[in-house]
Design a protein around this motif. Structure first.
Motif, PDB file in Angstrom:
ATOM      1  N   LEU A  33      -9.989   3.139  -8.592  1.00  0.00           N
ATOM      2  CA  LEU A  33      -9.854   1.850  -7.781  1.00  0.00           C
ATOM      3  C   LEU A  33      -8.236   1.416  -7.722  1.00  0.00           C
ATOM      4  N   ALA A  34      -7.507   1.826  -8.952  1.00  0.00           N
ATOM      5  CA  ALA A  34      -6.103   1.638  -8.723  1.00  0.00           C
ATOM      6  C   ALA A  34      -5.380   2.749  -7.871  1.00  0.00           C
ATOM      7  N   ALA A  35      -6.046   3.754  -7.729  1.00  0.00           N
ATOM      8  CA  ALA A  35      -5.560   4.823  -7.173  1.00  0.00           C
ATOM      9  C   ALA A  35      -6.010   4.846  -5.372  1.00  0.00           C
ATOM     10  N   HIS A  36      -7.030   3.997  -5.252  1.00  0.00           N
ATOM     11  CA  HIS A  36      -7.653   3.783  -3.884  1.00  0.00           C
ATOM     12  C   HIS A  36      -7.836   2.281  -3.792  1.00  0.00           C
ATOM     13  N   PRO A  37      -6.754   1.574  -3.688  1.00  0.00           N
ATOM     14  CA  PRO A  37      -6.633  -0.104  -3.262  1.00  0.00           C
ATOM     15  C   PRO A  37      -7.568  -0.278  -2.055  1.00  0.00           C
ATOM     16  N   GLN A  38      -7.662   0.487  -1.031  1.00  0.00           N
ATOM     17  CA  GLN A  38      -8.452   0.242   0.198  1.00  0.00           C
ATOM     18  C   GLN A  38      -9.846   0.286   0.046  1.00  0.00           C
ATOM     19  N   LEU A  39     -10.453   0.642  -1.109  1.00  0.00           N
ATOM     20  CA  LEU A  39     -11.879   0.895  -1.214  1.00  0.00           C
ATOM     21  C   LEU A  39     -12.294  -0.077  -2.212  1.00  0.00           C
ATOM     22  N   GLY A  40     -13.783  -0.305  -1.925  1.00  0.00           N
ATOM     23  CA  GLY A  40     -14.686  -1.256  -2.863  1.00  0.00           C
ATOM     24  C   GLY A  40     -15.696  -0.448  -3.578  1.00  0.00           C
ATOM     25  N   ILE A  41     -16.173  -0.960  -4.455  1.00  0.00           N
ATOM     26  CA  ILE A  41     -17.520  -0.427  -5.081  1.00  0.00           C
ATOM     27  C   ILE A  41     -18.625  -1.425  -5.587  1.00  0.00           C
TER      28      ILE A  41
END
Length: 300
Positions: free
Chosen positions: A116-124
């Motif tokens: 998530l740190a590397a993909h701030p535009q995503l949510g899980i």
């Protein structure tokens, strides 16, 4: 046959909620409009899609077939939106990830934090379930990715190694069972079930799994108290209240060497491996494929 995406999403909501009223609300439709849409779908197909009763509505055989395709279409549309997210300001992709208790507590926090740190535009969307329920959910398209124990049959899915997940019993060194086994490294689960246990509170997937294994032996796990975390369970076990079954990684991390004895469970079902499972890796949205790749790379 003319179904639009609203029709299909409405049908999924009704099937999953078991109610036309609830499905209409989830689809943001008035009840008469939702009923008319379902009626139109049934007329177009010339078969009933829902079995209506006092307790709500459930899909017929034809309805279950439609549900399978409706979920697949919705997943493809969501995947399209996610893949186009970088071209649409403010649009964020979400990944539905189901996992068992061990993965949730022991292995995923670090792996997901880095992703998530590397993909701030995503949510899980992360949810804990029993492994067999996760396999069914991934098969049905309810989830993008699952993490399950290799003790369940996931042969219908694509699977990738994730972590070793052996189970262990934790007990105070002053406990009678510890005194009997102080020179051993492992123990049979059946030998422990004559004693009181400390379990996990709530609807824990791990606790249900432990109880099921006891039942298969024709025995019963008696939990004297239930707590919220493996750390709290270990602290209680150190007081001598009872035994605790947990992932060996959690046991080693939380066990004070001078107070607790950790013994591996020798039963075959306790020598588990965790697997990442998907229905079709190539069909997943790009960001979900990237998460699978990150989980596989995180495998030691």
């Amino acid at each position: 046959m003319r179904f639009d995406l609203t029709d299909l999403r409405l049908f999924v909501h009704i099937a999953e909620s078991g109610s036309i009223t609830a499905g209409a609300r989830l689809a943001h439709l008035a009840l008469p409009s939702a009923s008319a849409r379902i009626r139109g779908m049934e007329e177009a197909l010339a078969v009933p899609l829902l079995r209506r009763g006092r307790r709500g509505a459930e899909p017929t055989e034809a309805g279950r077939a439609l549900l399978h395709h409706a979920r697949a279409i919705a997943r493809q549309v969501d995947g399209m939106q996610a893949d186009l997210a970088e071209f649409a300001s403010g649009l964020k992709g979400r990944i539905r990830l189901l996992c068992n208790t061990s993965a949730m507590t022991e292995f995923l926090p670090d792996a997901l934090a880095a992703f998530l740190a590397a993909h701030p535009q995503l949510g899980i969307d992360l949810e804990e379930r029993l492994s067999r329920d996760i396999v069914q959910a991934v098969t049905d398209g309810e989830a993008d990715i699952g993490i399950v124990s290799d003790a369940v049959d996931a042969s219908a899915l694509q699977t990738f190694a994730f972590r070793d997940d052996a189970l262990a019993l934790v007990m105070a060194r002053s406990h009678p069972l510890a005194k009997q086994n102080r020179n051993r490294r492992s123990i049979n689960y059946a030998d422990a079930l004559a004693h009181d246990f400390i379990g996990l509170a709530g609807d824990s997937a791990f606790q249900r799994y432990a109880a099921e294994q006891a039942s298969r032996l024709g025995l019963r796990m008696h939990c004297k108290i239930r707590l919220r975390s493996f750390e709290a369970v270990c602290r209680m076990a150190a007081s001598g209240v009872g035994l605790a079954l947990m992932p060996e990684t959690a046991a080693r991390r939380n066990a004070a060497a001078d107070k607790l004895l950790v013994l591996k469970v020798s039963d075959d079902w306790a020598k588990r491996k965790l697997l990442v499972c998907v229905r079709d890796l190539a069909a997943l949205p790009r960001h979900a494929r990237e998460l699978v790749s990150a989980l596989r790379q995180a495998t030691p």
